[in-house]
Scaffold this motif. Sequence first.
Motif, PDB file in Angstrom:
ATOM      1  N   LEU A   1       0.890  -1.149   0.000  1.00 54.69           N
ATOM      2  CA  LEU A   1       0.000   0.000   0.000  1.00 54.69           C
ATOM      3  C   LEU A   1       0.937   1.209   0.000  1.00 54.69           C
ATOM      4  CD1 LEU A   1      -2.278  -1.249   2.906  1.00 54.69           C
ATOM      5  CD2 LEU A   1      -2.717  -1.487   0.457  1.00 54.69           C
ATOM      6  N   SER A   2       0.830   2.086  -0.994  1.00 55.93           N
ATOM      7  CA  SER A   2       1.816   3.165  -1.075  1.00 55.93           C
ATOM      8  C   SER A   2       1.197   4.466  -1.556  1.00 55.93           C
ATOM      9  CB  SER A   2       2.966   2.763  -1.999  1.00 55.93           C
ATOM     10  OG  SER A   2       2.500   2.607  -3.319  1.00 55.93           O
ATOM     11  N   ALA A   3       1.921   5.542  -1.273  1.00 60.53           N
ATOM     12  CA  ALA A   3       1.536   6.879  -1.713  1.00 60.53           C
ATOM     13  C   ALA A   3       2.798   7.726  -1.770  1.00 60.53           C
ATOM     14  CB  ALA A   3       0.525   7.488  -0.743  1.00 60.53           C
ATOM     15  N   THR A   4       2.739   8.809  -2.520  1.00 60.13           N
ATOM     16  CA  THR A   4       3.877   9.720  -2.572  1.00 60.13           C
ATOM     17  C   THR A   4       3.598  10.917  -1.673  1.00 60.13           C
ATOM     18  OG1 THR A   4       3.020  10.831  -4.533  1.00 60.13           O
ATOM     19  CG2 THR A   4       4.589   9.045  -4.894  1.00 60.13           C
ATOM     20  N   VAL A   5       4.676  11.441  -1.092  1.00 56.95           N
ATOM     21  CA  VAL A   5       4.560  12.598  -0.208  1.00 56.95           C
ATOM     22  C   VAL A   5       5.744  13.519  -0.471  1.00 56.95           C
ATOM     23  CG1 VAL A   5       5.702  11.395   1.706  1.00 56.95           C
ATOM     24  CG2 VAL A   5       4.263  13.369   2.190  1.00 56.95           C
TER      25      VAL A   5
ATOM     26  N   THR B   1      10.436  20.455   4.217  1.00 52.17           N
ATOM     27  CA  THR B   1      11.729  20.764   4.817  1.00 52.17           C
ATOM     28  C   THR B   1      12.897  20.100   4.092  1.00 52.17           C
ATOM     29  OG1 THR B   1      11.371  19.015   6.444  1.00 52.17           O
ATOM     30  CG2 THR B   1      10.861  21.260   7.135  1.00 52.17           C
ATOM     31  N   LYS B   2      12.665  18.920   3.508  1.00 53.88           N
ATOM     32  CA  LYS B   2      13.744  18.234   2.797  1.00 53.88           C
ATOM     33  C   LYS B   2      13.736  18.514   1.299  1.00 53.88           C
ATOM     34  CE  LYS B   2      13.885  14.571   6.189  1.00 53.88           C
ATOM     35  NZ  LYS B   2      13.423  13.249   6.531  1.00 53.88           N
ATOM     36  N   LYS B   3      12.653  19.084   0.807  1.00 53.18           N
ATOM     37  CA  LYS B   3      12.506  19.423  -0.616  1.00 53.18           C
ATOM     38  C   LYS B   3      12.645  18.201  -1.521  1.00 53.18           C
ATOM     39  CE  LYS B   3      12.463  23.973   0.131  1.00 53.18           C
ATOM     40  NZ  LYS B   3      11.223  24.484   0.600  1.00 53.18           N
ATOM     41  N   VAL B   4      12.077  17.072  -1.072  1.00 50.83           N
ATOM     42  CA  VAL B   4      12.100  15.861  -1.881  1.00 50.83           C
ATOM     43  C   VAL B   4      10.740  15.175  -1.820  1.00 50.83           C
ATOM     44  CG1 VAL B   4      14.575  15.415  -1.563  1.00 50.83           C
ATOM     45  CG2 VAL B   4      12.943  14.394   0.002  1.00 50.83           C
ATOM     46  N   GLU B   5      10.461  14.417  -2.871  1.00 51.22           N
ATOM     47  CA  GLU B   5       9.258  13.593  -2.891  1.00 51.22           C
ATOM     48  C   GLU B   5       9.672  12.162  -2.600  1.00 51.22           C
ATOM     49  OE1 GLU B   5       5.689  14.211  -5.570  1.00 51.22           O
ATOM     50  OE2 GLU B   5       6.686  12.512  -6.527  1.00 51.22           O
ATOM     51  N   SER B   6       8.934  11.509  -1.698  1.00 49.78           N
ATOM     52  CA  SER B   6       9.226  10.129  -1.329  1.00 49.78           C
ATOM     53  C   SER B   6       7.986   9.284  -1.532  1.00 49.78           C
ATOM     54  CB  SER B   6       9.609  10.030   0.150  1.00 49.78           C
ATOM     55  OG  SER B   6      10.728  10.796   0.449  1.00 49.78           O
ATOM     56  N   THR B   7       8.217   8.016  -1.812  1.00 50.37           N
ATOM     57  CA  THR B   7       7.121   7.055  -1.783  1.00 50.37           C
ATOM     58  C   THR B   7       7.159   6.400  -0.419  1.00 50.37           C
ATOM     59  OG1 THR B   7       7.243   6.666  -4.153  1.00 50.37           O
ATOM     60  CG2 THR B   7       6.184   4.953  -2.818  1.00 50.37           C
ATOM     61  N   VAL B   8       6.024   6.386   0.270  1.00 53.30           N
ATOM     62  CA  VAL B   8       5.927   5.721   1.564  1.00 53.30           C
ATOM     63  C   VAL B   8       5.028   4.508   1.395  1.00 53.30           C
ATOM     64  CG1 VAL B   8       6.412   7.763   2.947  1.00 53.30           C
ATOM     65  CG2 VAL B   8       4.059   7.256   2.328  1.00 53.30           C
ATOM     66  N   ALA B   9       5.353   3.439   2.134  1.00 56.70           N
ATOM     67  CA  ALA B   9       4.632   2.184   1.921  1.00 56.70           C
ATOM     68  C   ALA B   9       4.427   1.417   3.215  1.00 56.70           C
ATOM     69  CB  ALA B   9       5.401   1.321   0.923  1.00 56.70           C
ATOM     70  N   ILE B  10       3.337   0.653   3.234  1.00 52.84           N
ATOM     71  CA  ILE B  10       2.993  -0.238   4.337  1.00 52.84           C
ATOM     72  C   ILE B  10       2.598  -1.580   3.725  1.00 52.84           C
ATOM     73  CG2 ILE B  10       1.248  -0.715   6.120  1.00 52.84           C
ATOM     74  CD1 ILE B  10       1.141   2.263   6.718  1.00 52.84           C
ATOM     75  N   SER B  11       2.986  -2.638   4.403  1.00 51.07           N
ATOM     76  CA  SER B  11       2.585  -3.968   3.970  1.00 51.07           C
ATOM     77  C   SER B  11       1.081  -4.144   4.170  1.00 51.07           C
ATOM     78  CB  SER B  11       3.326  -5.032   4.791  1.00 51.07           C
ATOM     79  OG  SER B  11       2.746  -6.304   4.568  1.00 51.07           O
ATOM     80  N   PRO B  12       0.385  -4.703   3.192  1.00 45.47           N
ATOM     81  CA  PRO B  12      -1.058  -4.912   3.333  1.00 45.47           C
ATOM     82  C   PRO B  12      -1.406  -5.969   4.394  1.00 45.47           C
ATOM     83  CG  PRO B  12      -0.269  -5.895   1.300  1.00 45.47           C
ATOM     84  CD  PRO B  12       0.884  -5.129   1.880  1.00 45.47           C
ATOM     85  N   ARG B  13      -0.413  -6.710   4.866  1.00 42.73           N
ATOM     86  CA  ARG B  13      -0.662  -7.700   5.920  1.00 42.73           C
ATOM     87  C   ARG B  13      -0.988  -7.034   7.255  1.00 42.73           C
ATOM     88  NH1 ARG B  13       3.440 -10.854   7.581  1.00 42.73           N
ATOM     89  NH2 ARG B  13       4.971  -9.300   7.026  1.00 42.73           N
TER      90      ARG B  13
END
Length: 190
Positions: free
Chosen positions: A92-96, A100-112
């Motif tokens: 399960l993921s989304a971009t944020v 403050t860091k001036k970067v885009e990251s993908t964050v993710a969690i296991s669907p379990r």
Amino acid sequence: MEALHKKIREEGVVLSDQVLKVDAFLNHQIDPALMKLIGDEFAALFKDSGITKIVTIEASGIAPAIMTGLNLGVPVIFARKQQSLTLTENLLSATVYSFTKKVESTVAISPRHLTSSDRVLIIDDFLANGKASQALISIIKQAGATVAGLGIVIEKSFQGGRAELDAQGYRVESLARVKSLSGGVVTFIE
């Protein structure tokens, strides 16, 4: 929350009218006694909300989330920013975007770890423009779970994040609401 306000006044550093540095007690060096008080406060605020899981983003939200989870007796899940060899399933993921860091990251969690029966409390260190909160909400919705509320340690109320969350009908509880950082001085909404 007076203990948090005091800590911000004494150890927070205003870097600009948009940036408050709290690395002395929250997001680099952690004050465990303060985190316990924060966990106690969030647990009291959300004790009747049927919380089954807490979700945060690594790394700064982990300490307050764990203390809240300990108080509520529920597991804490943190959305990971880096892909790991152990996270191989359909995440399960989304971009944020980090202001403050001036970067885009993908964050993710296991669907379990999230199911449609979960009532989730989001805990985070800061609420500014709301991008991190929106990413976590997206992940929770992907799991079919319910967002029961958001617990924010420090809210920069002069930015638009809370208004957006309020407009979407989410319950937001912030322990320190910063009205302004102008002139290098932290002013709170009391």
